[in-house]
Structure formats: C-alpha cells, structure tokens
Motif scaffolding. Structure first.
Motif, mmCIF file in Angstrom:
data_model
loop_
_atom_site.group_PDB
_atom_site.id
_atom_site.type_symbol
_atom_site.label_atom_id
_atom_site.label_comp_id
_atom_site.label_asym_id
_atom_site.label_seq_id
_atom_site.Cartn_x
_atom_site.Cartn_y
_atom_site.Cartn_z
ATOM 1 N N MET A 44 -6.096 5.626 -2.501
ATOM 2 C CA MET A 44 -4.715 6.119 -2.410
ATOM 3 C C MET A 44 -4.431 7.198 -3.450
ATOM 4 O O MET A 44 -3.794 8.208 -3.147
ATOM 5 N N ALA A 45 -4.919 6.999 -4.665
ATOM 6 C CA ALA A 45 -4.689 7.991 -5.720
ATOM 7 C C ALA A 45 -5.373 9.314 -5.380
ATOM 8 O O ALA A 45 -4.755 10.385 -5.486
ATOM 9 N N LEU A 46 -6.619 9.247 -4.966
ATOM 10 C CA LEU A 46 -7.359 10.462 -4.637
ATOM 11 C C LEU A 46 -6.728 11.211 -3.474
ATOM 12 O O LEU A 46 -6.616 12.438 -3.505
ATOM 13 N N ASN A 47 -6.280 10.474 -2.465
ATOM 14 C CA ASN A 47 -5.633 11.119 -1.322
ATOM 15 C C ASN A 47 -4.284 11.716 -1.693
ATOM 16 O O ASN A 47 -3.906 12.765 -1.168
ATOM 17 N N ALA A 48 -3.557 11.066 -2.593
ATOM 18 C CA ALA A 48 -2.263 11.609 -3.032
ATOM 19 C C ALA A 48 -2.466 12.938 -3.760
ATOM 20 O O ALA A 48 -1.770 13.922 -3.480
ATOM 21 N N PHE A 49 -3.427 12.983 -4.656
ATOM 22 C CA PHE A 49 -3.693 14.227 -5.377
ATOM 23 C C PHE A 49 -4.235 15.296 -4.433
ATOM 24 O O PHE A 49 -3.890 16.470 -4.558
ATOM 25 N N ARG A 50 -5.066 14.896 -3.474
ATOM 26 C CA ARG A 50 -5.581 15.876 -2.514
ATOM 27 C C ARG A 50 -4.447 16.455 -1.677
ATOM 28 O O ARG A 50 -4.410 17.651 -1.395
ATOM 29 N N LYS A 51 -3.495 15.621 -1.303
ATOM 30 C CA LYS A 51 -2.368 16.102 -0.506
ATOM 31 C C LYS A 51 -1.519 17.100 -1.294
ATOM 32 O O LYS A 51 -1.144 18.156 -0.773
ATOM 33 N N LEU A 92 0.834 -1.205 0.000
ATOM 34 C CA LEU A 92 0.000 0.000 0.000
ATOM 35 C C LEU A 92 0.871 1.258 0.000
ATOM 36 O O LEU A 92 0.601 2.213 -0.728
ATOM 37 N N THR A 93 1.913 1.258 0.803
ATOM 38 C CA THR A 93 2.821 2.399 0.869
ATOM 39 C C THR A 93 3.522 2.608 -0.467
ATOM 40 O O THR A 93 3.672 3.745 -0.922
ATOM 41 N N ASN A 94 3.940 1.535 -1.112
ATOM 42 C CA ASN A 94 4.589 1.628 -2.417
ATOM 43 C C ASN A 94 3.652 2.253 -3.456
ATOM 44 O O ASN A 94 4.055 3.125 -4.230
ATOM 45 N N ILE A 95 2.412 1.816 -3.454
ATOM 46 C CA ILE A 95 1.441 2.353 -4.413
ATOM 47 C C ILE A 95 1.156 3.820 -4.109
ATOM 48 O O ILE A 95 1.145 4.664 -5.006
ATOM 49 N N TYR A 96 0.936 4.130 -2.846
ATOM 50 C CA TYR A 96 0.638 5.514 -2.463
ATOM 51 C C TYR A 96 1.802 6.445 -2.812
ATOM 52 O O TYR A 96 1.592 7.546 -3.337
ATOM 53 N N LEU A 147 -11.184 0.059 3.543
ATOM 54 C CA LEU A 147 -10.328 1.240 3.609
ATOM 55 C C LEU A 147 -9.768 1.508 5.005
ATOM 56 O O LEU A 147 -8.856 2.307 5.156
ATOM 57 N N LYS A 148 -10.286 0.815 6.013
ATOM 58 C CA LYS A 148 -9.785 1.019 7.377
ATOM 59 C C LYS A 148 -8.290 0.722 7.482
ATOM 60 O O LYS A 148 -7.561 1.416 8.174
ATOM 61 N N ARG A 149 -7.844 -0.303 6.777
ATOM 62 C CA ARG A 149 -6.439 -0.710 6.841
ATOM 63 C C ARG A 149 -5.505 0.319 6.228
ATOM 64 O O ARG A 149 -4.306 0.279 6.409
ATOM 65 N N MET A 150 -6.054 1.264 5.501
ATOM 66 C CA MET A 150 -5.228 2.200 4.761
ATOM 67 C C MET A 150 -5.054 3.544 5.439
ATOM 68 O O MET A 150 -4.288 4.369 4.981
ATOM 69 N N LYS A 151 -5.736 3.771 6.520
ATOM 70 C CA LYS A 151 -5.721 5.082 7.166
ATOM 71 C C LYS A 151 -4.293 5.545 7.493
ATOM 72 O O LYS A 151 -3.931 6.676 7.252
ATOM 73 N N SER A 152 -3.484 4.649 8.014
ATOM 74 C CA SER A 152 -2.118 5.032 8.389
ATOM 75 C C SER A 152 -1.225 5.297 7.181
ATOM 76 O O SER A 152 -0.248 6.029 7.278
ATOM 77 N N VAL A 153 -1.558 4.721 6.030
ATOM 78 C CA VAL A 153 -0.736 4.903 4.843
ATOM 79 C C VAL A 153 -0.889 6.300 4.264
ATOM 80 O O VAL A 153 0.083 6.934 3.884
ATOM 81 N N VAL A 154 -2.115 6.820 4.224
ATOM 82 C CA VAL A 154 -2.361 8.080 3.535
ATOM 83 C C VAL A 154 -2.324 9.290 4.474
ATOM 84 O O VAL A 154 -2.536 10.406 4.030
ATOM 85 N N GLU A 155 -2.077 9.095 5.729
ATOM 86 C CA GLU A 155 -2.046 10.241 6.655
ATOM 87 C C GLU A 155 -0.640 10.612 7.030
ATOM 88 O O GLU A 155 0.300 10.031 6.817
ATOM 89 N N PHE A 209 1.707 7.231 -6.436
ATOM 90 C CA PHE A 209 0.677 8.230 -6.739
ATOM 91 C C PHE A 209 1.094 9.629 -6.282
ATOM 92 O O PHE A 209 0.797 10.613 -6.959
ATOM 93 N N LEU A 210 1.771 9.720 -5.148
ATOM 94 C CA LEU A 210 2.273 11.030 -4.697
ATOM 95 C C LEU A 210 3.241 11.615 -5.715
ATOM 96 O O LEU A 210 3.194 12.808 -6.026
ATOM 97 N N GLU A 211 4.122 10.777 -6.220
ATOM 98 C CA GLU A 211 5.086 11.241 -7.226
ATOM 99 C C GLU A 211 4.367 11.682 -8.497
ATOM 100 O O GLU A 211 4.690 12.714 -9.083
ATOM 101 N N THR A 212 3.367 10.924 -8.909
ATOM 102 C CA THR A 212 2.598 11.275 -10.094
ATOM 103 C C THR A 212 1.867 12.603 -9.894
ATOM 104 O O THR A 212 1.864 13.467 -10.782
ATOM 105 N N ALA A 213 1.261 12.783 -8.732
ATOM 106 C CA ALA A 213 0.547 14.032 -8.437
ATOM 107 C C ALA A 213 1.507 15.217 -8.415
ATOM 108 O O ALA A 213 1.194 16.294 -8.937
ATOM 109 N N THR A 214 2.675 15.023 -7.842
ATOM 110 C CA THR A 214 3.680 16.089 -7.781
ATOM 111 C C THR A 214 4.153 16.472 -9.179
ATOM 112 O O THR A 214 4.281 17.659 -9.507
ATOM 113 N N LYS A 215 4.390 15.479 -10.022
ATOM 114 C CA LYS A 215 4.825 15.759 -11.388
ATOM 115 C C LYS A 215 3.709 16.411 -12.202
ATOM 116 O O LYS A 215 3.980 17.282 -13.030
ATOM 117 N N THR A 216 2.474 15.999 -11.958
ATOM 118 C CA THR A 216 1.341 16.624 -12.642
ATOM 119 C C THR A 216 1.260 18.099 -12.284
ATOM 120 O O THR A 216 1.098 18.955 -13.158
#
Length: 133
Positions: free
Chosen positions: A87-94, A14-18, A125-133, A21-28
């Motif tokens: 994860m993608a939506l949260n990365a772009f929101r961040k 999950l962290t790898n995927i997130y 999605l409960k398992r992902m809370k710590s990944v995207v925060e 997505f963060l890198e993609t959002a930053t480059k966008t």
C-alpha cells in the motif's frame, strides 16, 4: 479503532491505511517541491525514507495491541507487513507518478519493489487490488 479488524472489515482497514499513505506521499511531494532545487531530496534519500516509513508504520500498527503489565486491550490488526509495504509503495507511485520527469528513478525503484512483493506474496496481495487502484 481506525485500524482494528475486530471493529472494521478488512477492506475498510486496508483503505484507511492506504489513504494515510496517500496523504503522507502528497505531503512529502509538497514539502520537496517547496525546497530550492539545490536542496531537493535525492533518489537515495527518498528510497530510504519510504523504506523507513514502511518499517515504522508496521511497528506502530502492530504495537497498538500491547498493553502494559499483561492487560489485554482487545486490539487486533490482521494486516501483514507485505500488505502495508504494498500500500505504501503504491501510494507513493500514484503521487510521484504524476511527476515522472522529476522522480523517474524513484518511480522505477517503486515499481521494482512492487513487483518483488507481488512475486513473493501474490496470494496475500490479491485482496488488495481494489484498494490501490
């Protein structure tokens, strides 16, 4: 191997995927910022692009396990499509959340999609809370 849940723990995948997505959002954001104001991407273009990115990411992540002519590769990724979207939506929101004045409508759209996903897939999605925060 980067996304294989047989080699890595689920939180690591999950962290790898997130992170991707963060890198993609930053480059966008960086690419859009370099464009003249008359050529800046519209809200519609950004939302379509993020939606297409989620679809493509899911297909690519899941297709890694298929081999030609019935040969089993042993690849397994237990991440679901709602989790990838979350994860993608949260990365772009961040990334875009730091630029609220320019991307307010996109951020609102991202927040509504995240709320939609939470409502439909709360348990997954409960398992992902710590990944995207």
């Amino acid at each position: 191997m980067y996304l294989d849940t047989t080699y890595n723990s689920f939180p690591t995948v999950l962290t790898n995927i997130y992170t991707s997505f963060l890198e993609t959002a930053t480059k966008t954001y960086a690419y859009a910022r370099c464009l003249p104001s008359s050529k800046q991407p519209t809200v519609a273009l950004l939302t379509r692009t993020i939606t297409a990115l989620i679809e493509m990411a899911y297909v690519l992540i899941k297709s890694k396990g298929r081999a030609k002519k019935g040969v089993e590769l042993g690849y397994k990724c237990a991440v679901t499509k709602p989790q990838i979207a979350f994860m993608a939506l949260n990365a772009f929101r961040k990334v875009l959340g730091k630029r609220q004045s320019r991307y307010g409508k996109v951020i609102t759209w991202l927040a509504s999609r995240i709320s939609e996903l939470k409502g439909k897939n709360e348990e997954a999605l409960k398992r992902m809370k710590s990944v995207v925060e």
